[in-house]
Design a protein around this motif. Structure first.
Motif, PDB file in Angstrom:
ATOM      1  N   ASP A 246      45.052  93.354 -12.255  1.00 24.13           N
ATOM      2  CA  ASP A 246      45.849  93.404 -11.035  1.00 24.13           C
ATOM      3  C   ASP A 246      44.944  93.562  -9.818  1.00 24.13           C
ATOM      4  N   TYR A 247      43.924  94.401  -9.966  1.00 25.89           N
ATOM      5  CA  TYR A 247      42.949  94.596  -8.885  1.00 25.89           C
ATOM      6  C   TYR A 247      42.274  93.279  -8.529  1.00 25.89           C
ATOM      7  N   ARG A 248      41.861  92.512  -9.532  1.00 28.44           N
ATOM      8  CA  ARG A 248      41.214  91.213  -9.275  1.00 28.44           C
ATOM      9  C   ARG A 248      42.150  90.270  -8.522  1.00 28.44           C
ATOM     10  N   ARG A 249      43.420  90.231  -8.943  1.00 29.23           N
ATOM     11  CA  ARG A 249      44.379  89.352  -8.279  1.00 29.23           C
ATOM     12  C   ARG A 249      44.531  89.716  -6.800  1.00 29.23           C
ATOM     13  N   GLN A 250      44.626  91.008  -6.539  1.00 34.93           N
ATOM     14  CA  GLN A 250      44.818  91.434  -5.152  1.00 34.93           C
ATOM     15  C   GLN A 250      43.576  91.137  -4.315  1.00 34.93           C
ATOM     16  N   MET A 251      42.394  91.347  -4.872  1.00 34.55           N
ATOM     17  CA  MET A 251      41.173  91.067  -4.128  1.00 34.55           C
ATOM     18  C   MET A 251      41.005  89.566  -3.873  1.00 34.55           C
ATOM     19  N   ASP A 252      41.404  88.749  -4.868  1.00 38.17           N
ATOM     20  CA  ASP A 252      41.328  87.295  -4.675  1.00 38.17           C
ATOM     21  C   ASP A 252      42.214  86.853  -3.517  1.00 38.17           C
ATOM     22  N   ARG A 253      43.351  87.533  -3.353  1.00 44.05           N
ATOM     23  CA  ARG A 253      44.294  87.150  -2.292  1.00 44.05           C
ATOM     24  C   ARG A 253      43.719  87.391  -0.895  1.00 44.05           C
ATOM     25  N   ILE A 254      42.797  88.357  -0.776  1.00 44.64           N
ATOM     26  CA  ILE A 254      42.231  88.657   0.556  1.00 44.64           C
ATOM     27  C   ILE A 254      40.750  88.279   0.655  1.00 44.64           C
ATOM     28  N   ILE A 256      38.011  89.049  -1.283  1.00 46.27           N
ATOM     29  CA  ILE A 256      36.971  90.053  -1.546  1.00 46.27           C
ATOM     30  C   ILE A 256      36.492  89.913  -2.988  1.00 46.27           C
ATOM     31  N   GLU A 257      35.174  89.940  -3.179  1.00 46.41           N
ATOM     32  CA  GLU A 257      34.587  89.835  -4.513  1.00 46.41           C
ATOM     33  C   GLU A 257      34.866  91.109  -5.298  1.00 46.41           C
ATOM     34  N   PRO A 258      35.543  91.022  -6.458  1.00 47.31           N
ATOM     35  CA  PRO A 258      35.868  92.233  -7.227  1.00 47.31           C
ATOM     36  C   PRO A 258      34.627  92.877  -7.842  1.00 47.31           C
ATOM     37  N   VAL A 259      34.703  94.188  -8.029  1.00 52.52           N
ATOM     38  CA  VAL A 259      33.670  94.922  -8.755  1.00 52.52           C
ATOM     39  C   VAL A 259      33.815  94.601 -10.236  1.00 52.52           C
ATOM     40  N   PRO A 260      32.726  94.406 -10.977  1.00 52.27           N
ATOM     41  CA  PRO A 260      32.840  94.035 -12.392  1.00 52.27           C
ATOM     42  C   PRO A 260      33.458  95.143 -13.245  1.00 52.27           C
ATOM     43  N   PHE A 261      34.101  94.740 -14.319  1.00 52.59           N
ATOM     44  CA  PHE A 261      34.592  95.639 -15.356  1.00 52.59           C
ATOM     45  C   PHE A 261      33.442  95.783 -16.365  1.00 52.59           C
ATOM     46  N   PRO A 262      33.295  96.906 -17.096  1.00 50.50           N
ATOM     47  CA  PRO A 262      34.231  97.987 -17.375  1.00 50.50           C
ATOM     48  C   PRO A 262      34.193  99.112 -16.341  1.00 50.50           C
ATOM     49  N   PRO A 263      35.147 100.061 -16.471  1.00 53.33           N
ATOM     50  CA  PRO A 263      35.275 101.118 -15.462  1.00 53.33           C
ATOM     51  C   PRO A 263      34.057 101.987 -15.287  1.00 53.33           C
ATOM     52  N   HIS A 264      33.194 102.108 -16.340  1.00 56.41           N
ATOM     53  CA  HIS A 264      32.043 103.010 -16.149  1.00 56.41           C
ATOM     54  C   HIS A 264      31.131 102.498 -15.047  1.00 56.41           C
TER      55      HIS A 264
END
Length: 276
Positions: A246-254, A256-264
């Motif tokens: 969901d985070y990736r989808r929202q960042m793509d809409r504006i 912004i390059e998403p931070v890579p997964f995993p959460p650590h």
């Protein structure tokens, strides 16, 4: 000593928000719903005898006590009318506001609404958004100073945010500035509470606050990443991965390059640097 704030749901259901009790002066609710309270008597939107008078009152509230030029008020409320007619309409609307605030004429005419040849001002009215902003500033100052009750003050201020300022008037430009200010103050409170909860190891509470931030701003990268991290820290890895998508989808809409997964990898990146 580690500070622990009351759970968010407890604050909303069992503790009073800073602006919960209206005082003797007219009290105006502008967040979530619009309502004027005189003493203990609510005066709802439908009871206003004039829609334009109600709109004028809201506009004066949005001005935050600053004197407002008569010409600006007339141009905003009656943009197509001739000046003489506008002046008469403004006088009637101001008289209506005075009657709503002081129906028994206990105060001088300029006690709540003062006017002269050029400007109009509103005073001696308690407005919930102003009370919220003052509580938020005080709570943030306490937190920055490391006071022992700072997190409780932050949580109480956060609980006082009942909704966006004049949400029913979202298309009026004159309401945007104060709405954005209040929303930004609310998000700062929620982010601070979420970060403090995560640092203390209370990841469930951190999740609750991050979700609240996302309710108000679905593009808040810091809230997305904080929620993903908190979910992972409580072993909710499937939910963390869904939240990441969901985070990736929202960042793509504006854009912004998403931070890579995993959460650590998120945890290794200080939250204060996210989005900068």
């Amino acid at each position: 000593m580690r500070q622990v704030s009351p759970p968010p749901d407890q604050l909303r259901s069992g503790m009073s928000a800073p602006m919960a009790a209206p005082g003797a002066a007219p009290y105006v609710r502008t967040m979530g719903t619009f309502q004027v309270i005189r003493g203990r008597s609510p005066f709802d939107t439908a009871e206003w005898p004039s829609k334009k008078a109600r709109e004028l009152f809201k506009l004066l509230i949005a001005r935050r006590g600053r004197p407002t030029a008569r010409e600006l008020l007339m141009d905003t409320l009656w943009p197509d009318d001739e000046p003489t007619r506008c002046a008469n309409r403004l006088s009637v609307a101001l008289s209506t506001i005075r009657t709503v605030l002081d129906p028994y004429r206990r105060y001088p005419a300029d006690h709540f609404v003062s006017t002269d040849k050029y400007v109009v001002s509103l005073s001696n009215v308690t407005v919930d958004v102003e009370v919220f902003l003052a509580a938020a500033r005080e709570a943030v100052l306490r937190y920055e100073n490391g006071e022992p009750d700072a997190l409780t003050a932050l949580a109480l201020a956060e609980a006082g945010y009942a909704g966006d300022f004049l949400a029913e008037d979202r298309y009026y430009e004159w309401a945007v500035s104060l709405r954005e200010l209040a929303r930004a103050s609310y998000l700062d409170l929620v982010r601070t509470l979420a970060t403090a909860a995560a640092r203390s190891g209370d990841y469930e509470r951190a999740q609750a606050y991050q979700l609240r931030a996302l309710e108000r701003d679905p593009f808040d990268e810091q809230a997305h990443l904080g929620l993903i991290d908190a979910l992972a820290c409580t072993g909710k890895h499937d939910r963390a991965r869904r939240q990441y998508h969901d985070y990736r989808r929202q960042m793509d809409r504006i854009g912004i390059e998403p931070v890579p997964f995993p959460p650590h990898r998120v945890a290794a990146r200080p939250l204060s640097t996210v989005g900068r």
